[in-house]
Design a protein around this motif. Structure first.
Motif: not given
Length: 572
Positions: A336-341, A384-390
């Motif tokens: 919830n805190v990271a929503q939108g990131t 596993k992390q990507t530019q769009d999924s940190q």
């Protein structure tokens, strides 16, 4: 064997352990000597950990010097400019930790490898942080974490800031074996400092950790923190100074530390076992919380990489949250805190609650699962992390959590701050931890997890081989519909799912069997890596009825769990 022992005594730099061996020789205590010399303390993915004492099968100065020498040779062979990049070394408050850390520094600097040595005790997360912060080739923490007082350890981080995994563990072990057969070169700290090979990490380094963590948006949710009272214990470890500083910095003014457990003390005088999971270990912090009517009773383990918490309920009693419950609350809160990131990658291990996957799905987040151990959670996250999924968050049920990507290992300090902030946000809305947990359960189902161990005779046949030779079709009278065999890396289906084709499992091979039952129950069976016993992990899921309370759902889940464990343990 006497010649081997004599050679060890001649090589040992510590008069105390020299005398220990000489006393055993004079007494003719062959059993004690055999225990110390029958094998070498094994170096693995957690580094070294063992009882402090004399001989190669104990933790002592000579073992540390040989281990650091082997590690140094391996780093020089594997990492470009390892000598200039250097190694970060920190240590906890155990009796021998400072000396062991200095011995490691002496061995590494003698090889021409620069060392960054903390000028005082340091929580384990600060060393993991320092590897990346300083661009070092590796990190070492001298700590036995939450083990009993007679233990110590030597934990190694790779250049990525995460715990070592294969093939580095076996590569380092091979170099240690070589170092144990050759003369040791050591450099005094004074010489190393004079030659520019030793840099002391002072208070500015500890401040750098704080600054980096508070630049993390995940730790900037300051919702009326002054309204929340909490009690805290460092459990005779090294967490108090940093924990108190961090809480104060984000506005928690009602923090009550347990004075008797605040300062580092390697004898752990007020606890039988300095592990927050052990019965009685949280007694003093809960008493402190009662005294101040605090919402939370919080603890770090002695090296501050784990976090435990008891929460006051509506009756004023303090109840411990399980590691899975804390992980579930964190997952829901941080997403919830990271929503939108783009921070939306969360993970846990195969033996932790599968509820985190449901929560991630509800938030359109990415979820991953690993073998047991934080070394897997962080190394896999980096892959596993990507530019769009940190990477955002990971946890394991054994009270380990990491928030954000500043520390690639468990970090009980940031977990403490994040949990306090979550509690404050809920309190400002007139809610609490228990109501939040109930809301999560009402949305996704009541998930209950438990673990049991079965002691085996040392010569017992491997339980995994037995189960693979005669695969069970039911557990506790319920059909098995899916079996994940992590040794063959094959997922097979049976019962009502028998028509589904087998699948390949994307995990490192391990002697683990996971059974999924038709009623949503999960059973995990794996041998212990250190003792002759088999560990079983159980998960039951009950849907909460609209008109039932949290306690009623819990009672139903507990009844099902008891029946499941009894039936399964009897079958083994």
């Amino acid at each position: 064997m006497n010649e081997t022992i004599s050679q060890w005594i001649a090589r040992d730099p510590d008069p105390k352990t020299q005398q220990e061996l000489q006393t055993l020789l004079d007494a003719g205590d062959d059993a004690a000597l055999a225990d110390r010399f029958s094998q070498r303390l094994a170096f693995g993915t957690a580094g070294l950990r063992g009882v402090v004492g004399a001989g190669p099968n104990r933790m002592n100065r000579l073992v540390i010097q040989e281990t650091a020498t082997g590690l140094g040779h391996y780093l020089l062979s594997q990492i470009e400019e390892a000598d200039h990049r250097g190694v970060v070394i920190g240590y906890d408050g155990r009796l021998d930790s400072k000396q062991f850390a200095q011995d490691a520094a002496s061995a590494l600097t003698a090889l021409g490898i620069k060392v960054f040595l903390t000028h005082k005790v340091a929580p384990t997360p600060l060393v993991a942080f320092g590897v990346k912060q300083l661009g070092a080739a590796a990190g070492i923490v001298v700590t036995a974490s939450h083990n009993p007082p007679e233990y110590n350890g030597f934990k190694v981080y790779w250049e990525n800031g995460a715990q070592i995994i294969a093939p580095h563990d076996s590569g380092i072990a091979a170099e240690i074996d070589k170092a144990a057969q050759q003369p040791l070169n050591l450099m005094t700290l004074e010489q190393a400092e004079h030659q520019g090979l030793l840099a002391w990490l002072g208070d500015d380094y500890y401040q750098a950790y704080l600054d980096a963590q508070f630049a993390n948006p995940l730790l900037q949710n300051n919702t009326q923190p002054e309204a929340v009272a909490l009690a805290y214990t460092a459990m005779h470890g090294v967490g108090a100074e940093m924990a108190e500083s961090m809480l104060k910095r984000v506005g928690f003014t009602q923090v009550h530390s347990v004075a008797a457990q605040r300062e580092p003390d390697g004898t752990f005088p007020t606890v039988n076992f300095p592990n927050p999971e052990e019965a009685g270990a949280m007694d003093l912090v809960i008493a402190e919380a009662k005294k101040h009517n605090a919402l939370l009773a919080c603890a770090n383990d002695p090296d501050a990489d784990r976090f435990a918490v008891a929460v006051r309920d509506i009756h004023g009693e303090y109840r411990m949250l399980t590691g899975d419950q804390v992980g579930i609350l964190f997952g829901n809160y941080l997403l919830n805190v990271a929503q939108g990131t783009n921070e939306n990658l969360v993970g846990t291990t195969i033996v932790s609650s599968s509820l985190l996957e449901k929560i991630a799905l509800a938030h359109n987040a990415k979820f991953y699962q690993t073998l047991t151990g934080f070394k897997w959670l962080t190394n896999v996250a980096m892959e596993k992390q990507t530019q769009d999924s940190q990477f955002l968050f990971a946890y394991e049920e054994a009270l380990g959590y990491t928030v954000g990507n500043k520390v690639w290992d468990k970090d009980g300090l940031t977990a403490l701050v994040a949990f306090a902030q979550m509690t404050a946000e809920l309190a400002a809305k007139g809610q609490n931890i228990w109501s939040q947990l109930e809301a999560i359960y009402r949305q996704h189902g009541f998930y209950l997890n438990a673990q049991r161990s079965i002691a085996l005779q040392p010569d017992s046949p491997a339980i995994g081989s037995i189960l693979r030779a005669s695969p069970p079709s039911r557990i506790a009278g319920v059909d098995i519909v899916q079996t994940d065999d992590l040794q063959s890396l094959e997922r097979s289906f049976s019962g009502e799912l028998a028509n589904k084709p087998a699948e390949t499992i994307d995990l490192p091979a391990s002697d683990v069997l996971i059974y999924h039952l038709a009623n949503g129950v999960r059973v995990v069976v794996r041998p212990s890596g250190t003792e002759p016993k088999v560990k079983c992990y159980y998960e039951v899921v009950e849907q909460m009825l609209e008109d039932e309370s949290y306690e009623e759902a819990k009672q139903r889940a507990e009844a099902q769990m008891t029946a499941l464990i009894d039936a399964h343990q009897a079958s083994l």
